[in-house]
Structure formats: structure tokens, C-alpha cells
Design an enzyme around this catalytic site. Structure first.
Site, PDB file in Angstrom:
ATOM      1  N   HIS A  54     -69.892  35.226  15.569  1.00 22.68           N
ATOM      2  CA  HIS A  54     -69.159  35.420  14.318  1.00 22.68           C
ATOM      3  C   HIS A  54     -69.822  36.564  13.553  1.00 22.68           C
ATOM      4  O   HIS A  54     -71.014  36.850  13.751  1.00 22.68           O
ATOM      5  CB  HIS A  54     -69.186  34.145  13.479  1.00 22.68           C
ATOM      6  CG  HIS A  54     -68.445  33.005  14.076  1.00 22.68           C
ATOM      7  ND1 HIS A  54     -68.120  31.880  13.354  1.00 22.68           N
ATOM      8  CD2 HIS A  54     -67.947  32.801  15.321  1.00 22.68           C
ATOM      9  CE1 HIS A  54     -67.467  31.032  14.119  1.00 22.68           C
ATOM     10  NE2 HIS A  54     -67.346  31.560  15.329  1.00 22.68           N
ATOM     11  N   GLU A  56     -70.937  36.785  10.558  1.00 26.28           N
ATOM     12  CA  GLU A  56     -72.126  36.362   9.810  1.00 26.28           C
ATOM     13  C   GLU A  56     -73.322  36.136  10.739  1.00 26.28           C
ATOM     14  O   GLU A  56     -74.452  36.499  10.410  1.00 26.28           O
ATOM     15  CB  GLU A  56     -71.846  35.071   9.029  1.00 26.28           C
ATOM     16  CG  GLU A  56     -70.712  35.180   8.042  1.00 26.28           C
ATOM     17  CD  GLU A  56     -69.358  34.749   8.593  1.00 26.28           C
ATOM     18  OE1 GLU A  56     -68.525  34.296   7.794  1.00 26.28           O
ATOM     19  OE2 GLU A  56     -69.117  34.854   9.817  1.00 26.28           O
ATOM     20  N   CYS A  82     -67.928  29.391   8.322  1.00 26.82           N
ATOM     21  CA  CYS A  82     -67.753  28.096   8.976  1.00 26.82           C
ATOM     22  C   CYS A  82     -69.069  27.317   8.862  1.00 26.82           C
ATOM     23  O   CYS A  82     -70.094  27.865   8.445  1.00 26.82           O
ATOM     24  CB  CYS A  82     -67.357  28.304  10.440  1.00 26.82           C
ATOM     25  SG  CYS A  82     -68.708  28.919  11.488  1.00 26.82           S
ATOM     26  N   CYS A  85     -72.028  29.106  10.629  1.00 32.64           N
ATOM     27  CA  CYS A  85     -72.499  30.296   9.913  1.00 32.64           C
ATOM     28  C   CYS A  85     -73.191  29.929   8.604  1.00 32.64           C
ATOM     29  O   CYS A  85     -74.233  30.488   8.265  1.00 32.64           O
ATOM     30  CB  CYS A  85     -71.346  31.250   9.655  1.00 32.64           C
ATOM     31  SG  CYS A  85     -70.702  32.004  11.167  1.00 32.64           S
TER      32      CYS A  85
END
Length: 148
Positions: A54, A56, A82, A85
Site C-alpha cells: 500500500h 502508506e 486501512c 497501514c
């Protein structure tokens, strides 16, 4: 929140949005120290085959590789982090997160675990400042245009 913070938040979110577009993904992330961009990354899940890539997570990995201290850093991301993250952000010691599109909207395009970033923070061990819906409509348009 003062107007200089709002201006900076919008400018950094515009950069995160540009990074997402360049990566052909709706997810982009910028880590900044004040008005200075420290690093920027898109989501690379599709190109890498790594489900943890992801935007992040990529940013946190780069930050660690650079040996940067996290004091005073702000993470800007086009989508609400999420649970994976948000937990990594907490463990990395980043104290402030600004996002554009909340998970309730993201889940229309991508499957989401229905745990908000705020819920992770509330159950965690560190208080993190969380602000949302900065440039939401601009970022939401990217989610609509680049849906899987």
C-alpha cells in the site's frame, strides 16, 4: 485548525493525488515535515504482487531505509489508512495523518476491512492526530476513474 495548516494540507494532498495518478492507482502518499516533502509513493500492489505494498506501507519502508526520524512528520494519503497501514503508522511513530477519502467510500471500489483508522488509534498505544476528507471530491474522482 488555522488557514496555513489548511493550505499546506491541500497542497500536500494535491501532491499525493499527483503521485497516485503517476502510479496509475487511486492511492498515493506523501510524508512531509512542515512544508517540505520528505518522500512520496504510490500504491504498488498490482505491479509488485505484494499485497502489503500500500502507498502508506511503501512510504514507511522508504522512511525506515533512509533512517529518518519521525518527529514532526505528517503522512498525507488519498485514502483513509486501512488497519494494516494505520498500525504500521503507529509503530513507525508518525504522529499525524491527513487523508482524503474515508473507507466507507473506498469500499465501493475496493474491499475494505470495516475498521476505521480512528478505531485503530483508539485501541492502540499512541495518540495520532487524524484529519479526513481533505480534497475528498478530487481524490474520489480518481477512485471512480481507476477502479479495478
Amino acid at each position: 485548525m488555522n488557514s496555513s495548516t489548511e493550505i499546506r494540507d491541500k497542497r500536500m494532498m494535491q501532491r499525493a493525488l499527483a503521485i497516485a495518478r503517476e502510479g496509475m492507482t487511486p492511492f498515493g502518499c506523501v510524508i512531509a515535515n512542515g512544508d517540505k516533502v520528505v518522500l512520496e509513493t504510490p500504491n504498488t500492489v498490482r505491479v509488485s504482487g505484494d499485497p502489503s505494498a500500500h502507498a502508506e506501507m511503501n512510504a514507511i519502508r522508504q522512511l525506515s531505509a533512509l533512517g529518518k526520524k519521525t518527529d514532526g512528520l505528517v503522512l498525507y494519503t488519498t485514502g483513509e489508512p486501512c488497519p494494516m497501514c494505520m498500525s504500521a503508522i503507529m509503530y513507525a511513530g508518525i504522529g499525524e495523518v491527513v487523508f482524503a477519502v474515508p473507507w466507507q467510500d473506498i469500499r465501493r471500489f475496493y474491499p475494505q476491512i470495516e475498521i476505521s483508522a480512528r478505531e485503530v488509534i483508539n485501541k492502540g498505544f499512541k495518540e495520532i492526530s487524524l484529519r479526513g476528507e481533505v480534497l475528498k471530491e478530487e481524490c474520489l474522482a480518481l477512485f471512480k476513474n481507476l477502479k479495478p
